[in-house]
Design a protein around this motif. Sequence first.
Motif, PDB file in Angstrom:
ATOM      1  N   ARG A  59       0.831  -1.208   0.000  1.00 31.04           N
ATOM      2  CA  ARG A  59       0.000   0.000   0.000  1.00 31.04           C
ATOM      3  C   ARG A  59       0.865   1.257   0.000  1.00 31.04           C
ATOM      4  O   ARG A  59       0.382   2.364  -0.039  1.00 31.04           O
ATOM      5  CB  ARG A  59      -0.977   0.027   1.169  1.00 31.04           C
ATOM      6  N   HIS A  60       2.180   1.090   0.051  1.00 36.47           N
ATOM      7  CA  HIS A  60       3.141   2.192  -0.003  1.00 36.47           C
ATOM      8  C   HIS A  60       2.838   3.263   1.043  1.00 36.47           C
ATOM      9  O   HIS A  60       2.841   4.461   0.753  1.00 36.47           O
ATOM     10  CB  HIS A  60       3.217   2.794  -1.405  1.00 36.47           C
ATOM     11  N   GLY A  61       2.592   2.815   2.270  1.00 30.58           N
ATOM     12  CA  GLY A  61       2.319   3.734   3.374  1.00 30.58           C
ATOM     13  C   GLY A  61       3.443   4.724   3.609  1.00 30.58           C
ATOM     14  O   GLY A  61       3.203   5.867   4.002  1.00 30.58           O
ATOM     15  N   ASP A  62       4.688   4.310   3.336  1.00 28.22           N
ATOM     16  CA  ASP A  62       5.817   5.219   3.527  1.00 28.22           C
ATOM     17  C   ASP A  62       5.715   6.428   2.613  1.00 28.22           C
ATOM     18  O   ASP A  62       6.227   7.500   2.923  1.00 28.22           O
ATOM     19  CB  ASP A  62       7.143   4.488   3.297  1.00 28.22           C
ATOM     20  N   VAL A  63       5.030   6.281   1.488  1.00 31.25           N
ATOM     21  CA  VAL A  63       4.843   7.376   0.535  1.00 31.25           C
ATOM     22  C   VAL A  63       3.601   8.184   0.887  1.00 31.25           C
ATOM     23  O   VAL A  63       3.642   9.409   0.991  1.00 31.25           O
ATOM     24  CB  VAL A  63       4.713   6.832  -0.906  1.00 31.25           C
ATOM     25  N   TRP A  64       2.496   7.512   1.093  1.00 30.21           N
ATOM     26  CA  TRP A  64       1.192   8.193   1.187  1.00 30.21           C
ATOM     27  C   TRP A  64       0.808   8.653   2.573  1.00 30.21           C
ATOM     28  O   TRP A  64       0.030   9.594   2.715  1.00 30.21           O
ATOM     29  CB  TRP A  64       0.110   7.290   0.587  1.00 30.21           C
ATOM     30  N   ASP A  65       1.339   8.051   3.629  1.00 30.32           N
ATOM     31  CA  ASP A  65       0.975   8.474   4.985  1.00 30.32           C
ATOM     32  C   ASP A  65       1.495   9.871   5.305  1.00 30.32           C
ATOM     33  O   ASP A  65       0.977  10.533   6.205  1.00 30.32           O
ATOM     34  CB  ASP A  65       1.475   7.471   6.024  1.00 30.32           C
ATOM     35  N   GLY A  66       2.485  10.356   4.563  1.00 30.98           N
ATOM     36  CA  GLY A  66       3.036  11.689   4.803  1.00 30.98           C
ATOM     37  C   GLY A  66       2.285  12.810   4.114  1.00 30.98           C
ATOM     38  O   GLY A  66       2.596  13.978   4.316  1.00 30.98           O
TER      39      GLY A  66
END
Length: 100
Positions: free
Chosen positions: A88-95
């Motif tokens: 889910r690429h949380g490292d990209v989108w959570d920011g």
Amino acid sequence: MSCCDTQGRLSVNGHPVDESYVVLQPGSDRVSLQDFSVTVPKGQLWVMGDNRYDSADSRAHGTVPVSDVVGRAFLTTWPVSRWTVLSRHGDVWDGVPDPS
């Protein structure tokens, strides 16, 4: 949401997004061939493929009503040699900050 900044990145709510998973055109650092700027209406989604130089996504078809979404992709199953769990690429989108 807009594209592209001086480094070829997508910006969401004014926040540049580093999308390492996007397939780039040979010799290009831009995540989209076309420049665009869009405000996504409440209750709608903007969807983009990871191979954006060969995708008919929201840049071609517009937004998608949230009510039309029936699930989330979580596996690649074809071809069989590429079976994998999708991130889910949380490292990209959570920011990405919420819209102001």
